[in-house]
Motif scaffolding. Structure first.
Motif, short mmCIF file in Angstrom:
data_model
loop_
_atom_site.label_atom_id
_atom_site.label_comp_id
_atom_site.label_asym_id
_atom_site.label_seq_id
_atom_site.Cartn_x
_atom_site.Cartn_y
_atom_site.Cartn_z
N LEU A 89 13.94 -0.97 -4.80
CA LEU A 89 13.29 0.13 -5.49
C LEU A 89 14.29 1.25 -5.77
O LEU A 89 15.25 1.44 -5.03
CB LEU A 89 12.14 0.69 -4.65
CG LEU A 89 11.02 -0.28 -4.26
CD1 LEU A 89 10.05 0.41 -3.29
CD2 LEU A 89 10.27 -0.75 -5.50
N LEU B 67 5.20 5.33 -5.82
CA LEU B 67 4.38 4.69 -4.80
C LEU B 67 3.75 5.73 -3.87
O LEU B 67 2.58 5.60 -3.46
CB LEU B 67 5.22 3.70 -3.99
CG LEU B 67 5.61 2.41 -4.72
CD1 LEU B 67 6.63 1.63 -3.91
CD2 LEU B 67 4.38 1.56 -5.00
N HIS C 191 8.44 6.52 6.00
CA HIS C 191 7.86 5.52 5.11
C HIS C 191 8.63 5.47 3.79
O HIS C 191 8.89 4.38 3.25
CB HIS C 191 6.39 5.84 4.84
CG HIS C 191 5.68 4.79 4.04
ND1 HIS C 191 5.45 3.53 4.52
CD2 HIS C 191 5.16 4.81 2.78
CE1 HIS C 191 4.82 2.81 3.60
NE2 HIS C 191 4.64 3.57 2.53
N VAL D 72 9.98 4.86 -5.50
CA VAL D 72 9.40 5.34 -4.24
C VAL D 72 8.53 6.56 -4.50
O VAL D 72 7.43 6.70 -3.93
CB VAL D 72 10.51 5.66 -3.22
CG1 VAL D 72 9.92 6.25 -1.94
CG2 VAL D 72 11.32 4.40 -2.90
N TRP E 44 11.87 3.69 4.44
CA TRP E 44 11.60 2.27 4.61
C TRP E 44 11.40 1.58 3.27
O TRP E 44 11.96 0.51 3.02
CB TRP E 44 10.37 2.08 5.49
CG TRP E 44 9.91 0.64 5.59
CD1 TRP E 44 10.52 -0.37 6.27
CD2 TRP E 44 8.75 0.07 4.96
NE1 TRP E 44 9.81 -1.54 6.12
CE2 TRP E 44 8.73 -1.30 5.31
CE3 TRP E 44 7.75 0.59 4.14
CZ2 TRP E 44 7.72 -2.16 4.87
CZ3 TRP E 44 6.75 -0.27 3.70
CH2 TRP E 44 6.75 -1.63 4.06
N LEU E 45 10.62 2.18 2.39
CA LEU E 45 10.39 1.60 1.07
C LEU E 45 11.70 1.41 0.31
O LEU E 45 11.95 0.36 -0.30
CB LEU E 45 9.45 2.49 0.26
CG LEU E 45 7.97 2.47 0.64
CD1 LEU E 45 7.23 3.57 -0.13
CD2 LEU E 45 7.35 1.11 0.34
N TYR E 46 12.56 2.42 0.35
CA TYR E 46 13.79 2.38 -0.44
C TYR E 46 14.75 1.31 0.06
O TYR E 46 15.34 0.57 -0.74
CB TYR E 46 14.47 3.75 -0.41
CG TYR E 46 15.74 3.78 -1.22
CD1 TYR E 46 15.71 3.71 -2.61
CD2 TYR E 46 16.98 3.86 -0.58
CE1 TYR E 46 16.89 3.73 -3.35
CE2 TYR E 46 18.16 3.88 -1.32
CZ TYR E 46 18.11 3.81 -2.70
OH TYR E 46 19.26 3.82 -3.44
N ARG F 68 14.03 -1.25 2.21
CA ARG F 68 13.45 -2.59 2.43
C ARG F 68 13.26 -3.35 1.14
O ARG F 68 13.41 -4.57 1.09
CB ARG F 68 12.11 -2.45 3.17
CG ARG F 68 11.35 -3.77 3.33
CD ARG F 68 12.16 -4.78 4.13
NE ARG F 68 11.46 -6.05 4.21
CZ ARG F 68 11.56 -7.03 3.31
NH1 ARG F 68 12.32 -6.84 2.23
NH2 ARG F 68 10.92 -8.17 3.46
N PHE F 69 12.93 -2.66 0.05
CA PHE F 69 12.64 -3.31 -1.22
C PHE F 69 13.61 -2.83 -2.30
O PHE F 69 14.24 -1.78 -2.15
CB PHE F 69 11.20 -3.03 -1.65
CG PHE F 69 10.17 -3.42 -0.62
CD1 PHE F 69 9.82 -4.75 -0.45
CD2 PHE F 69 9.59 -2.46 0.20
CE1 PHE F 69 8.88 -5.11 0.51
CE2 PHE F 69 8.65 -2.81 1.15
CZ PHE F 69 8.31 -4.15 1.32
#
Length: 238
Positions: free
Chosen positions: A32, A40, A22, A37, A25-27, A29-30
């Motif tokens: 950020l 979040l 996860h 991250v 994915w955050l790093y 995909r967006f």
């Protein structure tokens, strides 16, 4: 219920695969930072340092990207190539990128030149491991493309136009957004490593939404998240 066999790659990590995947994915995909991250995850009750997030991305990002790349269908037979400059530590480099007619990124390569030798190196990287050649290659009017194509892909149609290549030129936009967010790349190697993982992961979650109805889009995204779970080894099989 037994975990999939490839969860061995998460051995000796403090956090379970679901949290690690996860964070990655955050790093990718967006737009950020590692600290974004970290924040979040902290909001969800997960206390982890930004350095741990950095380690996850460096260790697993390219692996996830490679697995996604192997799962995707064979690219279309029309390739569009373009290069854009990157300024790294005050020096100019060139990011070479190829996409197919459906906007799928085929490959990228960061180089210090955009001459014939650089173009030939990029063509060879594109063709590595493929069992077919494209029907047509579309580029801008940079002469290096024509010289390299005549040697590497002599039988392939080559169209050179500043207007036909808009699809590939537009594919550089996500890179520019991340480059600004990261305040520039630290080195050519850093750019190559990040973009090699960023392209497949980010694009996997960006279907051509304007061509889909709302219900079709939701189904497509559900399928893609299911693929992500399988790729990251966080699924549980009966």
């Amino acid at each position: 219920m037994t975990p999939p066999a490839d969860t061995d790659r998460y051995k000796h990590h403090r956090f379970p695969p679901e949290i690690i995947s996860h964070g990655v994915w955050l790093y990718y995909r967006f737009a950020l930072s590692y600290r974004d991250v970290q924040e979040l995850l902290f909001e969800r009750g997960i206390t982890v340092s930004h350095e741990a997030v950095r380690g996850w991305c460096q260790k697993f990002g390219q692996d996830y990207a490679n697995r996604l790349r192997r799962r995707r269908p064979q690219p279309c037979d029309k390739w569009l190539l373009d290069e854009v400059f990157l300024t790294i530590n005050g020096k100019r480099y060139y990011l070479w990128r190829a996409v197919d007619q459906d906007d799928n990124v085929l490959d990228i390569l960061v180089q210090s030149r955009r001459n014939k030798k650089a173009a030939k190196k990029f063509f060879r990287k594109l063709l590595k491991g493929l069992t077919y050649v494209p029907r047509v290659v579309i580029t801008d009017k940079l002469r290096s493309y024509g010289a390299a194509k005549r040697e590497i892909l002599p039988g392939v149609e080559h169209r050179q136009s500043r207007y036909l290549n808009n699809r590939c030129e537009n594919s550089h936009r996500p890179t520019r957004q991340r480059e600004r967010r990261m305040q520039g790349f630290k080195s050519p190697g850093h750019a190559q490593r990040f973009l090699s993982a960023f392209g497949p992961i980010s694009q996997h979650f960006r279907p051509r939404r304007h061509l889909l109805s709302a219900s079709a889009y939701r189904k497509e995204m559900a399928d893609r998240f299911e693929s992500w779970v399988e790729v990251t080894g966080t699924a549980w099989a009966a």
